[in-house]
Enzyme design. Sequence first.
Site, PDB file in Angstrom:
ATOM      1  N   TRP A   1      -4.224  22.065   4.880  1.00  8.21           N
ATOM      2  CA  TRP A   1      -3.781  21.803   6.260  1.00  8.21           C
ATOM      3  C   TRP A   1      -4.016  20.355   6.623  1.00  8.21           C
ATOM      4  O   TRP A   1      -3.191  19.725   7.299  1.00  8.21           O
ATOM      5  CB  TRP A   1      -4.486  22.744   7.236  1.00  8.21           C
ATOM      6  CG  TRP A   1      -4.181  24.181   6.953  1.00  8.21           C
ATOM      7  CD1 TRP A   1      -5.055  25.143   6.579  1.00  8.21           C
ATOM      8  CD2 TRP A   1      -2.886  24.809   6.983  1.00  8.21           C
ATOM      9  NE1 TRP A   1      -4.391  26.331   6.380  1.00  8.21           N
ATOM     10  CE2 TRP A   1      -3.067  26.158   6.622  1.00  8.21           C
ATOM     11  CE3 TRP A   1      -1.599  24.363   7.289  1.00  8.21           C
ATOM     12  CZ2 TRP A   1      -2.010  27.073   6.548  1.00  8.21           C
ATOM     13  CZ3 TRP A   1      -0.549  25.259   7.221  1.00  8.21           C
ATOM     14  CH2 TRP A   1      -0.746  26.587   6.855  1.00  8.21           C
TER      15      TRP A   1
ATOM     16  N   ASP B   1      -8.174  19.115  14.071  1.00  7.50           N
ATOM     17  CA  ASP B   1      -7.529  20.423  14.011  1.00  7.50           C
ATOM     18  C   ASP B   1      -8.660  21.448  13.975  1.00  7.50           C
ATOM     19  O   ASP B   1      -9.425  21.504  13.018  1.00  7.50           O
ATOM     20  CB  ASP B   1      -6.680  20.499  12.731  1.00  7.50           C
ATOM     21  CG  ASP B   1      -6.085  21.880  12.498  1.00  7.50           C
ATOM     22  OD1 ASP B   1      -6.325  22.795  13.297  1.00  7.50           O
ATOM     23  OD2 ASP B   1      -5.358  22.022  11.487  1.00  7.50           O
TER      24      ASP B   1
ATOM     25  N   LYS C   1      -6.304  32.887  15.595  1.00  6.19           N
ATOM     26  CA  LYS C   1      -7.556  33.279  14.930  1.00  6.19           C
ATOM     27  C   LYS C   1      -8.568  33.716  15.986  1.00  6.19           C
ATOM     28  O   LYS C   1      -8.780  34.907  16.167  1.00  6.19           O
ATOM     29  CB  LYS C   1      -8.073  32.136  14.063  1.00  6.19           C
ATOM     30  CG  LYS C   1      -7.100  31.822  12.910  1.00  6.19           C
ATOM     31  CD  LYS C   1      -7.005  30.360  12.686  1.00  6.19           C
ATOM     32  CE  LYS C   1      -5.866  29.885  11.817  1.00  6.19           C
ATOM     33  NZ  LYS C   1      -5.390  30.707  10.743  1.00  6.19           N
TER      34      LYS C   1
HETATM   35  N1  PMP Z   1      -4.453  24.223  10.478  1.00 10.83           N
HETATM   36  C1  PMP Z   1      -5.320  25.161  10.060  1.00 10.83           C
HETATM   37  C2  PMP Z   1      -6.763  24.791   9.889  1.00 10.83           C
HETATM   38  C3  PMP Z   1      -4.855  26.445   9.778  1.00 10.83           C
HETATM   39  O1  PMP Z   1      -5.707  27.385   9.371  1.00 10.83           O
HETATM   40  C4  PMP Z   1      -3.487  26.751   9.958  1.00 10.83           C
HETATM   41  C5  PMP Z   1      -2.901  28.117   9.707  1.00 10.83           C
HETATM   42  N2  PMP Z   1      -3.656  29.091   9.306  1.00 10.83           N
HETATM   43  C6  PMP Z   1      -2.633  25.734  10.371  1.00 10.83           C
HETATM   44  C7  PMP Z   1      -3.146  24.498  10.651  1.00 10.83           C
HETATM   45  C8  PMP Z   1      -1.181  25.999  10.583  1.00 10.83           C
HETATM   46  O2  PMP Z   1      -1.083  26.638  11.790  1.00 10.83           O
HETATM   47  P1  PMP Z   1       0.227  27.228  12.411  1.00 10.83           P
HETATM   48  O3  PMP Z   1       0.664  28.335  11.513  1.00 10.83           O
HETATM   49  O4  PMP Z   1      -0.265  27.685  13.747  1.00 10.83           O
HETATM   50  O5  PMP Z   1       1.228  26.148  12.509  1.00 10.83           O
END
Ligand code: PMP
Length: 361
Positions: A103, A173, A197
């Site tokens: 991520w 993030d 989450k």
């Molecule tokens: N950042 C983190 C730390 C994540 O765990 C996730 C998805 N699990 C994301 C970003 C992507 O998030 P989204 O699916 O809400 O775009």
Amino acid sequence: MEERVFNFSAGPSALPVEVMKKAAESMLNHGGSGMSVMEMSHRSGPFEAILSEAEVNLRTLMGIPDDYYVLFVQGGATLAFAMTPLNLMNGSGKADYVITGQWAEKAYQEAAKFGDAHIAASSKEQKYSFIPKVMASDFRQDADYAHITWNNTIYGSKYSGIPDTGGLTVVTDMSSSILSERIDVSKFGCIYAGAQKNIGPAGLTIIIIKKALVGHAKENIPTYLDFKTHADSGSMYNTPPTWNIYISGEVFKHLLQRGGLEAMEEINKRKAARLYDYIDGSKLYTAPVAAEDRSPMNIVFITGSEKLDKKFITEAKGEGLVQLGGHRSIGGMRASVYNAMPEEGVDRLIDFMERFEAQNI
Ligand code: PMP
């Protein structure tokens, strides 16, 4: 399946049962309005009350200072990867990223499309098994911001303190650890998190941003992507994800009733310690993340045999312990134990792990 399972999914993940029961009760007639929250105009009095109450409660829970906006938007953390550089790479056009997982890498790649993004440090070569120790000299001191991923959902690592960036604006993030512990919001320029989450249903993203950082976006960006659009309109520029905001607001109330984030942090530490202690003492399982960087939210472990990992996941499912497979990119096991996972779920998992170990070693 007649009963509810213990759901260890990394997200969308378990939500508090009390919240879902309340939502079910008011599904057809919310608060005497004669309709569901899903059916309400976002400009109606009842919904405006839901939104403002959600914001007030989130501010209380997290101790968000008055000089920060709280924005309720859509697009997931993924859209926030793009919104961040579009809004904040506005001085030198430089931004420095610490890469601690997939991520974080995606966030960096998005920034690289819009400006001079630079990798300050990375643990990629070591399979993201730790959080790199950085210091101010690792960051370009004229960067517009430094970006870190507070909790790495896939690899199961987490920061335990804000790194020394030499005073740069820190953007993070916090998708997979927000509301799991007390953090000092004032130390960050911007915190963003997808809801699915610890907050509520998928489809809502929360952005907490210092007011002084808003209003300096790059020119000609889409209106929706400018933080100012949402700040000026109180998250009502267009139709917000009304149902998701309602459920998230109920989660905030529920957490306040449980004693707020201090209480959650204590419970989460206890749950994680029990699991990691058991893993460290076992002959079958290992947790690959460096002890000091282990996430209390996403607990990653392996047996060392892919075949055995698969057997583990299948047999656990048979006992109502579901979604224990690691991320599709790395395999192994991952127990996500967000706020809504009761301590009983962790105990049941450990009990299963003990029996599985005895039978398979
Ligand atoms: N950042 C983190 C730390 C994540 O765990 C996730 C998805 N699990 C994301 C970003 C992507 O998030 P989204 O699916 O809400 O775009």
